[in-house]
Design a protein around this motif. Structure first.
Motif, PDB file in Angstrom:
ATOM      1  N   VAL A  58      -0.689   7.241  -2.769  1.00 32.78           N
ATOM      2  CA  VAL A  58      -0.977   8.663  -3.011  1.00 32.78           C
ATOM      3  C   VAL A  58       0.298   9.419  -3.345  1.00 32.78           C
ATOM      4  O   VAL A  58       0.342  10.220  -4.282  1.00 32.78           O
ATOM      5  CB  VAL A  58      -1.675   9.310  -1.791  1.00 32.78           C
ATOM      6  CG1 VAL A  58      -1.667  10.825  -1.879  1.00 32.78           C
ATOM      7  CG2 VAL A  58      -3.097   8.791  -1.647  1.00 32.78           C
ATOM      8  N   THR A  59       1.344   9.175  -2.595  1.00 33.32           N
ATOM      9  CA  THR A  59       2.613   9.873  -2.803  1.00 33.32           C
ATOM     10  C   THR A  59       3.168   9.587  -4.191  1.00 33.32           C
ATOM     11  O   THR A  59       3.611  10.506  -4.892  1.00 33.32           O
ATOM     12  CB  THR A  59       3.625   9.485  -1.710  1.00 33.32           C
ATOM     13  OG1 THR A  59       3.063   9.845  -0.438  1.00 33.32           O
ATOM     14  CG2 THR A  59       4.950  10.191  -1.908  1.00 33.32           C
ATOM     15  N   GLU A  61       1.452   8.646  -6.825  1.00 36.00           N
ATOM     16  CA  GLU A  61       0.591   9.240  -7.848  1.00 36.00           C
ATOM     17  C   GLU A  61       0.804  10.751  -7.944  1.00 36.00           C
ATOM     18  O   GLU A  61       0.931  11.301  -9.030  1.00 36.00           O
ATOM     19  CB  GLU A  61      -0.880   8.951  -7.579  1.00 36.00           C
ATOM     20  CG  GLU A  61      -1.744   9.532  -8.704  1.00 36.00           C
ATOM     21  CD  GLU A  61      -3.222   9.346  -8.471  1.00 36.00           C
ATOM     22  OE1 GLU A  61      -3.853   8.765  -9.354  1.00 36.00           O
ATOM     23  OE2 GLU A  61      -3.718   9.792  -7.429  1.00 36.00           O
ATOM     24  N   GLU A  62       0.861  11.418  -6.807  1.00 36.88           N
ATOM     25  CA  GLU A  62       0.954  12.874  -6.818  1.00 36.88           C
ATOM     26  C   GLU A  62       2.358  13.400  -7.115  1.00 36.88           C
ATOM     27  O   GLU A  62       2.499  14.433  -7.759  1.00 36.88           O
ATOM     28  CB  GLU A  62       0.458  13.451  -5.486  1.00 36.88           C
ATOM     29  CG  GLU A  62      -1.031  13.340  -5.337  1.00 36.88           C
ATOM     30  CD  GLU A  62      -1.572  14.126  -4.152  1.00 36.88           C
ATOM     31  OE1 GLU A  62      -0.845  14.979  -3.591  1.00 36.88           O
ATOM     32  OE2 GLU A  62      -2.734  13.876  -3.804  1.00 36.88           O
ATOM     33  N   ASP A 123      -9.618   5.795  -2.386  1.00 36.73           N
ATOM     34  CA  ASP A 123     -10.082   7.190  -2.267  1.00 36.73           C
ATOM     35  C   ASP A 123     -11.582   7.230  -1.979  1.00 36.73           C
ATOM     36  O   ASP A 123     -12.040   7.983  -1.114  1.00 36.73           O
ATOM     37  CB  ASP A 123      -9.791   7.974  -3.551  1.00 36.73           C
ATOM     38  CG  ASP A 123      -8.350   8.442  -3.671  1.00 36.73           C
ATOM     39  OD1 ASP A 123      -7.657   8.563  -2.639  1.00 36.73           O
ATOM     40  OD2 ASP A 123      -7.922   8.696  -4.818  1.00 36.73           O
TER      41      ASP A 123
END
Length: 164
Positions: A58-59, A61-62, A123
């Motif tokens: 997540v980190t 990707e974001e 997700d």
């Protein structure tokens, strides 16, 4: 047992729990957190993933590519443990590790297309797991719970000099 006594207890796993204990917020948070942690850990394990894997994916990707030290700060994973997490993800082709062109002594970690695909599956799985844990709450109650928990997390992170 008198009817008054039964009004003052609730049953948890078939056992009576005194009302005073049910009114201790920190105890309730700990109980729910332990249950939620177990549900999420077991659910992710079925996909051969762990919470730290999800946090790193997540980190990346974001927030985009990052050094191992940045990933440690952004995810809360100890620096000594982030290397093992990255090794596991890289071994599965979910992230790539390459020397930083600006400082060849450090590595930059990047999410791969396979990592993005895995993140999409995780997700969806986490959405199902959240629904399981939060089943008795309405959408508005879930939003309120997130708001309150975020406020608590932010407060305690600030008081300890960390990001939430």
């Amino acid at each position: 047992m008198s009817s008054g006594a039964s009004d003052m207890t609730h049953h948890v796993d078939g056992k009576a729990t005194p009302a005073r204990l049910r009114g201790v917020p920190t105890r309730l948070l700990a109980m729910v957190a332990a249950h939620a942690d177990r549900v999420v850990t077991e659910g992710l394990a079925r996909e051969e993933a762990r919470k730290w894997h999800y946090a790193v994916l997540v980190t990346l990707e974001e927030l985009g590519p990052a050094s191992q030290a940045e990933l440690s700060r952004r995810t809360g994973i100890y620096r000594s443990d982030v290397v093992a997490v990255i090794n596991e993800l890289a071994g599965r082709g979910l992230v790539e590790r390459a020397p930083d062109p600006a400082d060849r002594r450090r590595n930059v970690i990047t999410l791969t297309p396979e990592g993005r695909d895995t993140l999409r599956r995780l997700d969806a799985l986490l959405a199902e797991l959240q629904d399981e844990v939060l089943a008795p709450l309405t959408g508005a109650e879930r939003d309120r719970l997130i708001e309150l928990l975020t406020r608590l997390a932010d407060h305690h992170a600030r008081s300890h000099g960390r990001d939430a």
